[in-house]
Design a protein around this motif. Structure first.
Motif, short mmCIF file in Angstrom:
data_model
loop_
_atom_site.label_atom_id
_atom_site.label_comp_id
_atom_site.label_asym_id
_atom_site.label_seq_id
_atom_site.Cartn_x
_atom_site.Cartn_y
_atom_site.Cartn_z
N GLU A 20 -10.59 -61.63 14.15
CA GLU A 20 -12.02 -61.53 13.88
C GLU A 20 -12.27 -61.10 12.44
N ARG A 21 -11.52 -60.11 11.96
CA ARG A 21 -11.67 -59.68 10.57
C ARG A 21 -11.33 -60.81 9.61
N ARG A 22 -10.25 -61.51 9.91
CA ARG A 22 -9.86 -62.64 9.06
C ARG A 22 -10.98 -63.70 9.02
N GLY A 23 -11.54 -63.99 10.18
CA GLY A 23 -12.64 -64.94 10.23
C GLY A 23 -13.84 -64.47 9.44
N ASN A 24 -14.13 -63.19 9.49
CA ASN A 24 -15.25 -62.64 8.72
C ASN A 24 -15.01 -62.78 7.22
N LEU A 25 -13.78 -62.58 6.79
CA LEU A 25 -13.43 -62.72 5.38
C LEU A 25 -13.59 -64.17 4.93
N ILE A 26 -13.14 -65.11 5.76
CA ILE A 26 -13.26 -66.53 5.42
C ILE A 26 -14.72 -66.94 5.37
N ALA A 27 -15.51 -66.49 6.35
CA ALA A 27 -16.94 -66.83 6.36
C ALA A 27 -17.64 -66.27 5.13
N ALA A 28 -17.29 -65.05 4.75
CA ALA A 28 -17.89 -64.45 3.56
C ALA A 28 -17.50 -65.22 2.30
N ALA A 29 -16.24 -65.62 2.21
CA ALA A 29 -15.77 -66.36 1.04
C ALA A 29 -16.50 -67.70 0.91
N LEU A 30 -16.63 -68.42 2.02
CA LEU A 30 -17.33 -69.71 1.98
C LEU A 30 -18.79 -69.54 1.60
N SER A 31 -19.42 -68.51 2.13
CA SER A 31 -20.82 -68.25 1.81
C SER A 31 -20.99 -67.94 0.33
N LEU A 32 -20.10 -67.13 -0.22
CA LEU A 32 -20.18 -66.77 -1.64
C LEU A 32 -19.89 -67.95 -2.55
N VAL A 33 -18.93 -68.78 -2.16
CA VAL A 33 -18.62 -69.95 -2.97
C VAL A 33 -19.84 -70.86 -3.08
N THR A 34 -20.54 -71.07 -1.98
CA THR A 34 -21.71 -71.95 -2.02
C THR A 34 -22.85 -71.34 -2.83
N GLU A 35 -22.86 -70.00 -2.95
CA GLU A 35 -23.93 -69.32 -3.68
C GLU A 35 -23.64 -69.18 -5.17
N TYR A 58 -6.55 -57.28 1.41
CA TYR A 58 -5.28 -57.75 0.86
C TYR A 58 -4.16 -57.76 1.90
N ARG A 59 -4.38 -57.15 3.06
CA ARG A 59 -3.40 -57.27 4.14
C ARG A 59 -3.53 -58.60 4.86
N TYR A 60 -4.66 -59.28 4.63
CA TYR A 60 -4.89 -60.60 5.22
C TYR A 60 -4.64 -61.72 4.21
N PHE A 61 -5.02 -61.47 2.98
CA PHE A 61 -4.90 -62.49 1.93
C PHE A 61 -4.34 -61.84 0.67
N SER A 62 -3.24 -62.40 0.19
CA SER A 62 -2.51 -61.78 -0.92
C SER A 62 -3.23 -61.91 -2.25
N SER A 63 -4.15 -62.85 -2.38
CA SER A 63 -4.81 -63.12 -3.65
C SER A 63 -6.09 -63.90 -3.40
N LYS A 64 -6.88 -64.04 -4.43
CA LYS A 64 -8.08 -64.87 -4.35
C LYS A 64 -7.71 -66.31 -4.03
N ASP A 65 -6.66 -66.83 -4.64
CA ASP A 65 -6.22 -68.20 -4.37
C ASP A 65 -5.86 -68.38 -2.90
N HIS A 66 -5.16 -67.39 -2.35
CA HIS A 66 -4.77 -67.46 -0.94
C HIS A 66 -6.00 -67.49 -0.04
N LEU A 67 -6.95 -66.61 -0.31
CA LEU A 67 -8.17 -66.54 0.49
C LEU A 67 -8.96 -67.85 0.40
N LEU A 68 -9.13 -68.36 -0.81
CA LEU A 68 -9.93 -69.57 -0.99
C LEU A 68 -9.25 -70.79 -0.37
#
Length: 204
Positions: A20-35, A58-68
């Motif tokens: 759930e946390r990972r999904g929240n991070l991905i949703a936030a990243a996509l929302s910010l990218v579009t904005e 950072y325990r879920y994604f090692s870097s911005k590139d990884h998250l995106l």
């Protein structure tokens, strides 16, 4: 001294709460990218919007590139699911007609979300090892979707045909995002590639 492994936890090893946390991070990243776009996005912004502490992020994604990369892979997989369902529901009489519909609607989806198109092109050039894993996952999802649409293509030719169509799609998307062509021209060339590659299987 024992070296501490700082690699992010594998998705398959995550608990429901962690997923759930990972999904929240991905949703936030996509929302910010579009904005605000890919370049301006920062991990701290994703942390704040998702409600996940920066250190935990950072325990879920090692870097911005990884998250995106994970974010665009997730969005693209969702898009593929919709495209396959729509294409199969309105299945045309030939593989090329179905695939033309598939890529045409796919390009339109990226046209409606131009920042996500830029994101896909940007992460394709990433050298981050964890980003590469996400991109490989996206490529596998592409293969599954294309296999569902191009059922006439025999197994021994399938990998090559999917490779050609997939790379043509990525190439035309890149050409459009980088301003080397218009979206209409990119879509037209992509559809021409689809017809050229798939028509022989219909004749057979």
């Amino acid at each position: 001294m024992t070296k501490v492994d700082l690699s992010p936890r594998p998705v398959e090893a995550m608990s429901p709460r962690q997923l759930e946390r990972r999904g929240n991070l991905i949703a936030a990243a996509l929302s910010l990218v579009t904005e605000i776009g890919v370049e301006r996005l920062q991990m701290r912004q994703v942390s704040e919007r998702s409600g996940v502490a920066l250190g935990t992020t950072y325990r879920y994604f090692s870097s911005k590139d990884h998250l995106l990369a994970a974010a665009i892979a997730e969005w693209h997989r969702s898009l593929l699911t919709d495209l396959v369902a729509e294409t199969v529901r309105r299945a045309g009489p030939s593989a090329s007609e179905r695939m033309v519909r598939f890529v045409r609607h796919g390009m339109r989806a990226y046209q409606r979300q131009p920042e996500l198109a830029r994101l896909r092109v940007a992460v394709a050039a990433s050298t981050d090892p964890f980003a590469s894993e996400a991109l490989q996952s996206m490529a596998r999802a592409d293969g599954v979707a294309l296999r569902a649409v191009m059922v006439e293509v025999p197994a021994h030719d399938g990998d090559v045909v999917r490779h050609i169509v997939g790379h043509a799609w990525q190439g035309e998307l890149t050409a459009w995002v980088t301003g080397r062509t218009t979206l209409d021209d990119a879509r037209r060339r992509l559809e021409d590639v689809v017809r050229l590659v798939l028509t022989p299987y219909e004749a057979a």
